[in-house]
Design an enzyme around this catalytic site. Structure first.
Site, PDB file in Angstrom:
ATOM      1  CG  ASP A   1       0.017  -4.811   2.628  1.00 18.69           C
ATOM      2  OD1 ASP A   1       0.244  -3.606   1.892  1.00 18.69           O
ATOM      3  OD2 ASP A   1      -0.072  -2.886   4.135  1.00 18.69           O
TER       4      ASP A   1
ATOM      5  CB  SER B   1       2.986   1.674   5.979  1.00 17.95           C
ATOM      6  OG  SER B   1       2.143   1.949   6.838  1.00 17.95           O
TER       7      SER B   1
ATOM      8  CG  HIS C   1      -0.445   0.425   2.144  1.00 26.37           C
ATOM      9  ND1 HIS C   1       0.026  -1.062   3.699  1.00 26.37           N
ATOM     10  CD2 HIS C   1      -0.342   1.925   3.324  1.00 26.37           C
ATOM     11  CE1 HIS C   1       0.706  -0.324   4.454  1.00 26.37           C
ATOM     12  NE2 HIS C   1      -0.218   1.271   4.122  1.00 26.37           N
TER      13      HIS C   1
END
Length: 503
Positions: free
Chosen positions: A170, A245, A140
């Protein structure tokens, strides 16, 4: 294979975040004892004597520092700056969760289509695993990227390009375009060896604050948070914030045991990381093929409970019950039957339906595996040749241009496509037409209605839906604030009702 679809997808902030926790073997300091009243000045201890320190202070000073560990790994942690041009679903421009997921800067009802289509800036984290510039991060973080800039801790910057990515877990692999060598690296460790309560440490780029370090413990294992059918997250209480992230979660040896990925919306101290052992299993395919091809059985499954184990007369209480066998599937050809209880695959214990799904997915198509199962109370082994999982989410296909007819689906945060015969057959749909959901925008009306990728919409307000165009038109014509009654089918033939509120 298909699960009984989860009751709902939890609201997660797919943060660009970083977790932190210690990576040295340090002992937790005991609770501080109540401080003694200060000694009179006339009774001051001689400088340098141990009696100058309160007991708790002395214990705290005996703890090992994490500085050596941080110094040994920090240079391999990078900032991943992205310019992206994501597809914003119609009607979602005012949704505050959209900016959280895609890195937008604020919202506002004055934004029009042209502004939504402009390049968006995003920032995440990553880490180098090869001295020639191979970087791991989250899917993402780099999805829909137009440009990627990799910034090292020493100030150097390079241009990156996506080598491979897997939206279902992911995970993404990025390669530095420039010719580089001898870059600092970290190595993937054994995530199965990390125990709940072990210290972990994270480094990343929260809110643009590069090389930030945070510490915590492993809070839980094998968490399923509704991100995909392959959820197997490590949970940690290490600090996680937007911007981290894709950053690494380290054990005390300085090995990466996870990629920091998500947090619970509104939660404090609840973060999730993709386990390193899963990453290691996917990495060869991502580097070579650019995507992941998964094994497939062609069954419907549900978890085995104590009550069901008694009813089925099996001597175990953990496993996966086969509820349906898709015709002409690998499971059908192997002779698997409904009510078989699978307890192991190639000798690896299967404790739940989710674990069976993950285990089968990591098998190579056309490979032969041995399923240990109970049938009519008797234990036996069955050999099965794995098939190739159908692309229910449309991940391998280029996203089609959005037509006027499909604008309705974007209004509620849906991506749709027609159900083709091959997908219908492979996935075990009894239907041969309908609107197949391929993507859901987190926090959207479709998400709140508990719709999921892989569901097939066959009716809307009791009228048949034969194509994506039909459903999009029905949504587009629905009055604002109205609630649509959708009948959806899952692979294997099960049907459910969903109530979709139209904004």
């Amino acid at each position: 294979m298909t699960h009984t679809l989860p009751p709902f997808r939890r609201k997660l902030v797919a943060a660009v975040l970083v977790l932190a926790s210690p990576t040295l073997a340090l002992a937790q300091a005991p609770a501080a004892k109540p401080a003694a009243p200060p000694a009179p000045q006339t009774q001051r201890a001689v400088s340098g004597q141990a009696s100058n320190l309160q007991p708790a202070t002395s214990e705290a000073q005996s703890l090992a520092s994490l500085a050596p560990l941080v110094d040994s790994v920090k240079s391999a942690v990078v900032n991943v700056d992205v310019q992206a041009k994501p597809e914003v679903p119609e009607g979602m421009e005012d949704n505050p969760l959209f900016d959280r997921f895609f890195g937008g800067k604020g919202g506002g009802r004055s934004r029009g289509r042209s502004e939504r289509e402009q390049i968006r800036q995003g920032a995440g984290s990553g880490f180098i695993i090869d001295p020639k510039g191979v970087v791991l991060t989250n899917n993402h973080v780099v999805e829909d990227a137009v440009t990627i800039t990799i910034r090292l801790d020493d100030g150097r910057s390079f241009t990156g390009e996506v080598v491979g990515r897997d939206p279902l877990t992911d995970v993404a692999v990025v390669k530095i375009k420039e010719k580089v060598d001898q870059l600092p690296t970290v190595k993937l460790g054994d995530s199965d060896a990390v125990r709940v309560g072990d210290w972990v440490l994270a480094i990343g780029n929260p809110f643009g604050l590069a090389s930030s370090v945070s510490v915590g413990i492993l809070s839980a294992r094998a968490r399923e948070i509704g991100a995909s059918v392959y959820d197997d997250f490590l949970q940690t209480d290490a600090a996680i914030n937007p911007g981290n992230s894709g950053g690494p979660l380290f054990n005390m040896k300085g090995e990466v045991v996870g990629i920091n990925t998500a947090i619970v919306g509104g939660g404090t101290g609840i973060g999730f990381s993709v386990p390193s052992n899963l990453i290691k299993a996917l990495l060869p395919q991502l580097e070579k093929e650019g995507s992941v091809t998964r094994g497939w059985l062609g069954v419907g499954i549900q978890p085995l409970t104590r009550e069901l184990s008694q009813a089925l007369k099996v001597p175990v209480s953990e496993g996966a019950i086969l509820t349906q066998i898709t015709p002409d599937s690998p499971a059908s050809k192997a002779g698997l039957k409904p009510d078989d209880v699978v307890v192991a695959v190639d000798g690896k214990t299967v404790r739940s339906d989710s674990e069976l799904t993950r285990t089968v997915a990591l098998k190579k198509p056309n490979s032969v595996s041995t399923l240990t199962l109970y049938r009519d109370g008797k234990k036996q082994d069955v050999k099965v040749t794995m098939g190739t999982r159908p692309d229910l989410e449309g991940l391998s296909k280029k996203k089609p241009e959005v037509t006027d007819e499909q604008d309705g689906s974007r209004r509620v945060g849906l991506s749709l496509q027609d159900l083709d015969a091959r997908t219908a057959s492979q996935a075990g749909f009894n239907e041969r037409s309908g609107a197949l959901i391929t993507d859901i925008v987190p926090g959207s009306p479709a998400d709140r209605a508990q719709l999921l990728p892989g569901m097939l919409v066959v009716e809307a307000n009791k009228k048949p839906i034969a194509s994506a165009k039909d459903l999009a038109a029905a949504i587009r014509s629905a009055p604002k604030g109205s609630t649509m009654l959708l009948r959806v089918a899952g692979p294997g033939g099960g049907r459910m009702l969903r109530a979709l509120t139209v904004p």
